[in-house]
Design an enzyme around this catalytic site. Structure first.
Site, PDB file in Angstrom:
ATOM      1  N   PRO A  94      35.007  55.834  42.513  1.00 48.88           N
ATOM      2  CA  PRO A  94      36.606  55.374  43.553  1.00 48.88           C
ATOM      3  C   PRO A  94      36.854  54.332  42.860  1.00 48.88           C
ATOM      4  CG  PRO A  94      34.018  54.857  44.275  1.00 48.88           C
ATOM      5  CD  PRO A  94      33.504  55.959  44.111  1.00 48.88           C
ATOM      6  N   ASP A 143      30.567  47.703  30.367  1.00 47.62           N
ATOM      7  CA  ASP A 143      31.406  48.732  30.754  1.00 47.62           C
ATOM      8  C   ASP A 143      32.045  50.012  30.106  1.00 47.62           C
ATOM      9  OD1 ASP A 143      30.909  47.857  33.658  1.00 47.62           O
ATOM     10  OD2 ASP A 143      32.518  46.928  34.805  1.00 47.62           O
TER      11      ASP A 143
HETATM   12  C1  MEV Z   1      30.741  44.208  36.043  1.00 46.28           C
HETATM   13  O1  MEV Z   1      30.790  45.517  36.065  1.00 46.28           O
HETATM   14  C2  MEV Z   1      29.225  43.525  35.387  1.00 46.28           C
HETATM   15  C3  MEV Z   1      30.207  42.560  34.915  1.00 46.28           C
HETATM   16  O2  MEV Z   1      29.427  41.243  33.902  1.00 46.28           O
HETATM   17  C4  MEV Z   1      31.252  41.862  34.066  1.00 46.28           C
HETATM   18  C5  MEV Z   1      31.707  42.337  32.794  1.00 46.28           C
HETATM   19  O3  MEV Z   1      30.257  42.290  32.178  1.00 46.28           O
HETATM   20  O4  MEV Z   1      32.554  41.854  31.786  1.00 46.28           O
HETATM   21  C6  MEV Z   1      29.923  41.786  36.228  1.00 46.28           C
END
Ligand code: MEV
Length: 302
Positions: A94, A143
């Protein structure tokens, strides 16, 4: 190089962050894992359309939407004219749910383009990072790294992604709150809190400590310890203001169903939770359903 009539394909993994979200933005380590599901992109000669039926997405590069701008930057980075290709996306995760959908999309498209141009891994990652910066302003890069590599790994801003060998596959329940959110807003909110409240900065360091402890637990196969670390991390993330009543309810339900540990995953503010519940996974998913929330099982470290 492929001939222009060929359709090329690329895949990006959806992800769960096991420990260390938000702290990773500040240089701390985090542990993430690629799921079996993700985004598959098909690129064919065309005129710059991007379609993802599962996300009700149907747009044209150049229309000023974030996805269009991201695809535009990605193509520029890989040296292809952004309106020379059409992209068809099969999205199994999603959108905006904390499961790395935008990075999975960026990596999938970059791989589909690279299959035409011969671009290498570094170029693919750079292109995915360029796309991610449209959605998340200054992402840590975790990510994109996990979307590209899959498996279980440790990420920090200095050393990048390092695969972690896992002694045996781990079942993780993923529960969706149904609330969408913007990662960059949550990252900014944490930054403001850290500026105003020095103790918040120490909580960030505590999240990094928990991620380090999680690596030891993974290395020794100590799932119970990992569960405790999930619980502590959720408490700390709540203290930083990134949980919501809905995420807290999912976490509580998982623990009541016998999970060893449960926490929000990703930026928070909505999105998803994960639970470690050996032998109790069906019960966790059932409890989440009784709250009106969809959950599924993923296996990491296969
Ligand atoms: C997002 O999946 C993870 C965070 O730590 C942001 C990032 O690492 O860029 C919240």
């Amino acid at each position: 190089m492929t001939d222009s009539a060929t359709t090329t394909t690329g895949f990006g993994y959806g992800k769960v962050i096991l420990l260390g979200e938000h702290a990773v933005v500040y240089g701390q380590p985090a542990i993430a894992a690629g799921m079996q599901v993700g985004v598959r992109a098909h690129a064919s000669a065309g005129a710059g359309s991007v379609r993802a039926p599962a996300w009700q997405l149907d747009l044209q590069v150049g229309d000023d939407s974030p996805v269009s701008t991201a695809v535009d930057r990605l193509c520029q980075q890989l040296g292809v004219a952004e309106r020379s290709l059409d992209f068809w996306l099969e999205a199994e995760v999603p959108a905006r749910a904390g499961l790395g959908s935008s990075a999975a999309m960026a990596v999938a498209i970059a791989r589909a383009v690279a299959a035409r141009t011969g671009a290498g891994e570094d170029d693919i990652l750079a292109a995915a990072a360029a796309a991610e910066s449209v959605f998340h302003k200054t992402p840590s890069g975790i990510d994109a790294a996990v979307a590209s590599r899959g498996g279980v790994g440790r990420f920090d801003r200095a050393a990048g992604w390092q695969a972690i060998p896992v002694s045996r596959p781990i079942e993780i329940c993923v529960g969706l709150s149904g609330q969408t959110r913007q990662t960059s807003d949550l990252v900014s909110a944490v930054a403001h809190l850290c500026q105003r409240t020095p103790v918040a900065r120490r909580l960030i360091d505590a999240l990094g400590e928990l991620a380090r402890a999680g690596m030891e637990a993974l290395a020794s196969g100590d799932i119970e310890a990992l569960g405790h670390e999930f619980n502590m991390a959720h408490g700390v993330l709540s203290g930083l203001g990134v949980s919501t009543p809905e995420l807290d309810a999912l976490v509580r339900a998982a623990r009541a169903a016998g999970a060893l540990g449960a926490k929000l995953t990703g930026a928070g503010g909505g999105g998803a939770v994960i639970a470690l519940a050996p032998g109790r996974t069906e019960e966790v998913l059932r409890r989440w359903r009784s709250l009106g929330c969809y959950g599924f099982l993923t296996v990491v470290g296969t």
